[in-house]
Design a protein around this motif. Structure first.
Motif, PDB file in Angstrom:
ATOM      1  N   ALA A 178       0.418  -1.469  -0.134  1.00 33.10           N
ATOM      2  CA  ALA A 178       0.158   0.129  -0.463  1.00 33.10           C
ATOM      3  C   ALA A 178       0.627   1.325  -0.407  1.00 33.10           C
ATOM      4  O   ALA A 178       2.148   1.166   0.559  1.00 33.10           O
ATOM      5  CB  ALA A 178      -0.448  -0.203   1.199  1.00 33.10           C
ATOM      6  N   ARG A 183       0.240   5.473   0.090  1.00 35.00           N
ATOM      7  CA  ARG A 183      -0.672   7.113   0.732  1.00 35.00           C
ATOM      8  C   ARG A 183       0.719   7.675   0.063  1.00 35.00           C
ATOM      9  O   ARG A 183       1.764   8.390   0.866  1.00 35.00           O
ATOM     10  CB  ARG A 183      -0.510   6.368   1.708  1.00 35.00           C
ATOM     11  CG  ARG A 183      -1.713   7.605   2.196  1.00 35.00           C
ATOM     12  CD  ARG A 183      -2.209   7.505   4.105  1.00 35.00           C
ATOM     13  NE  ARG A 183      -2.934   8.564   4.391  1.00 35.00           N
ATOM     14  CZ  ARG A 183      -3.689   9.114   4.566  1.00 35.00           C
ATOM     15  NH1 ARG A 183      -5.122   7.653   4.120  1.00 35.00           N
ATOM     16  NH2 ARG A 183      -5.084   9.448   4.939  1.00 35.00           N
ATOM     17  N   GLN A 210       0.234  12.330  -1.005  1.00 34.19           N
ATOM     18  CA  GLN A 210       0.169  13.747  -1.666  1.00 34.19           C
ATOM     19  C   GLN A 210      -0.222  13.844  -2.842  1.00 34.19           C
ATOM     20  O   GLN A 210       0.282  13.522  -3.928  1.00 34.19           O
ATOM     21  CB  GLN A 210       0.383  14.407  -0.428  1.00 34.19           C
ATOM     22  CG  GLN A 210       0.931  14.456   1.693  1.00 34.19           C
ATOM     23  CD  GLN A 210      -0.686  14.963   2.243  1.00 34.19           C
ATOM     24  OE1 GLN A 210      -1.519  16.049   1.098  1.00 34.19           O
ATOM     25  NE2 GLN A 210      -0.724  14.101   2.564  1.00 34.19           N
ATOM     26  N   SER A 222      -6.325   6.963  -7.654  1.00 34.55           N
ATOM     27  CA  SER A 222      -6.197   6.033  -6.244  1.00 34.55           C
ATOM     28  C   SER A 222      -6.640   4.518  -7.207  1.00 34.55           C
ATOM     29  O   SER A 222      -8.184   5.061  -7.489  1.00 34.55           O
ATOM     30  CB  SER A 222      -6.944   6.858  -5.614  1.00 34.55           C
ATOM     31  OG  SER A 222      -6.088   7.588  -4.570  1.00 34.55           O
ATOM     32  N   LYS A 275      -1.878  -1.394  -3.580  1.00 37.70           N
ATOM     33  CA  LYS A 275      -3.220  -0.567  -3.375  1.00 37.70           C
ATOM     34  C   LYS A 275      -2.586   1.027  -3.177  1.00 37.70           C
ATOM     35  O   LYS A 275      -2.073   1.645  -1.739  1.00 37.70           O
ATOM     36  CB  LYS A 275      -3.703  -0.959  -1.826  1.00 37.70           C
ATOM     37  CG  LYS A 275      -5.410   0.136  -1.811  1.00 37.70           C
ATOM     38  CD  LYS A 275      -6.086  -0.311  -0.699  1.00 37.70           C
ATOM     39  CE  LYS A 275      -7.225   0.551  -0.896  1.00 37.70           C
ATOM     40  NZ  LYS A 275      -8.050  -0.009   0.171  1.00 37.70           N
ATOM     41  N   LEU A 276      -2.844   2.244  -4.221  1.00 36.01           N
ATOM     42  CA  LEU A 276      -2.082   3.426  -4.393  1.00 36.01           C
ATOM     43  C   LEU A 276      -3.440   4.632  -3.784  1.00 36.01           C
ATOM     44  O   LEU A 276      -4.402   4.677  -4.227  1.00 36.01           O
ATOM     45  CB  LEU A 276      -1.645   4.065  -5.510  1.00 36.01           C
ATOM     46  CG  LEU A 276      -1.779   5.413  -5.676  1.00 36.01           C
ATOM     47  CD1 LEU A 276      -0.343   5.620  -4.284  1.00 36.01           C
ATOM     48  CD2 LEU A 276      -1.333   5.651  -7.548  1.00 36.01           C
ATOM     49  N   SER A 277      -3.459   5.119  -2.537  1.00 36.72           N
ATOM     50  CA  SER A 277      -4.317   6.273  -2.373  1.00 36.72           C
ATOM     51  C   SER A 277      -3.508   7.620  -2.296  1.00 36.72           C
ATOM     52  O   SER A 277      -2.334   7.646  -1.433  1.00 36.72           O
ATOM     53  CB  SER A 277      -4.432   6.481  -0.833  1.00 36.72           C
ATOM     54  OG  SER A 277      -5.246   4.599  -0.797  1.00 36.72           O
ATOM     55  N   ILE A 311      -3.897  11.291  -1.822  1.00 40.34           N
ATOM     56  CA  ILE A 311      -5.061  12.404  -0.587  1.00 40.34           C
ATOM     57  C   ILE A 311      -4.893  13.623  -1.161  1.00 40.34           C
ATOM     58  O   ILE A 311      -3.765  14.112  -1.063  1.00 40.34           O
ATOM     59  CB  ILE A 311      -4.396  12.438   0.494  1.00 40.34           C
ATOM     60  CG1 ILE A 311      -4.317  10.893   1.148  1.00 40.34           C
ATOM     61  CG2 ILE A 311      -5.290  13.138   1.731  1.00 40.34           C
ATOM     62  CD1 ILE A 311      -5.412   9.953   0.895  1.00 40.34           C
TER      63      ILE A 311
END
Lengths: 118, 115
Positions: B10, B12, B14, B83, B110-112, B114
């Motif tokens: 994963a 995360r 910005q 995402s 899994k790319l998020s 923000i």
């Protein structure tokens, strides 16, 4: 053009029941594949068709699973005596027979059928 | 044993923060490496195919590269709509028929992104 379509999008069944999942590949694609995807995992191969025949069914987990492609287009994955462990997303993909420069041909996936066995 | 490993599991970021996803493979006689994007509740969407070491392909903010042991998916200035889970796959076993192969997939990253 139209992509790979799968029906139903969701299927809820009870343990021990029989289910059929349908795949309509991209027009003109000779190769058709079924994969199964569990939560948090990548798709896992089940079976491959070239034309009407199952050229490789080595990924089918047991003899409760069977698939057909009688006219070389639409395929149906059939699961007998479903078990809770069969719950997963079942994905269908199709591809041209030939890849680029001797490599593998690109597989295009459908939206999947989410199977839940209660 | 032939296998595909993706890292990180994963990520995360910005919005605007560039990064890279890794896919390492151990397959003899590579016949291509495939990148897919998968949104929740949907099937994998094809992004790129790479066939030889040194090859690069780009699409919008994504660039895929390939070496003899691994592939990178570089994401430049990502946006929230990037995402998704990114899957890589390699052809494992050739079926009868010239280009038809069983794909072996990694577990995905899994790319998020923000805002």
């Amino acid at each position: 053009g139209a992509g790979v379509s799968q029906t139903p999008s969701n299927k809820v069944t009870e343990k021990g029941k029989y289910v059929e999942l349908r795949c309509d590949p991209i027009s003109g694609h000779t190769a058709l594949y079924w994969y199964r995807q569990s939560l948090g995992q990548g798709p896992e191969f089940l079976i491959y068709f070239q034309g009407t025949g199952a050229a490789d069914d080595s990924g089918l987990p047991n003899d409760r699973f069977f698939a057909v492609r009688p006219e070389g287009s639409v395929s149906t994955l059939k699961i007998q005596r479903t078990e809770r462990g069969d719950s997963a997303v079942y994905l269908c993909a199709s591809s041209p027979l030939w890849g680029t420069s001797g490599g593998a041909s690109t597989q295009y996936f459908g939206p999947g059928t989410r199977l839940t066995v209660l | 044993e032939d296998q595909v490993t993706q890292s990180p599991e994963a990520l995360r970021l910005q919005e605007g923060e560039s990064s890279s996803l890794n896919c390492s493979y151990t397959v003899s006689g590579l016949r291509g490496l495939f990148w897919y994007r998968q949104d929740p509740g949907k099937g994998p969407e094809f992004l790129f195919t790479l066939y030889s070491a040194g090859e690069e392909k780009e699409k919008e903010r994504l660039k895929a590269t390939l070496t003899k042991k691994e592939s990178f998916l570089h994401i430049t200035a990502p946006k929230p709509e990037d995402s998704a889970t990114y899957l890589c796959a390699v052809p494992l076993r050739r079926h009868s028929g010239a280009g038809s192969y069983q794909l072996t997939f990694g577990k995905g990253t899994k790319l998020s992104v923000i805002p």
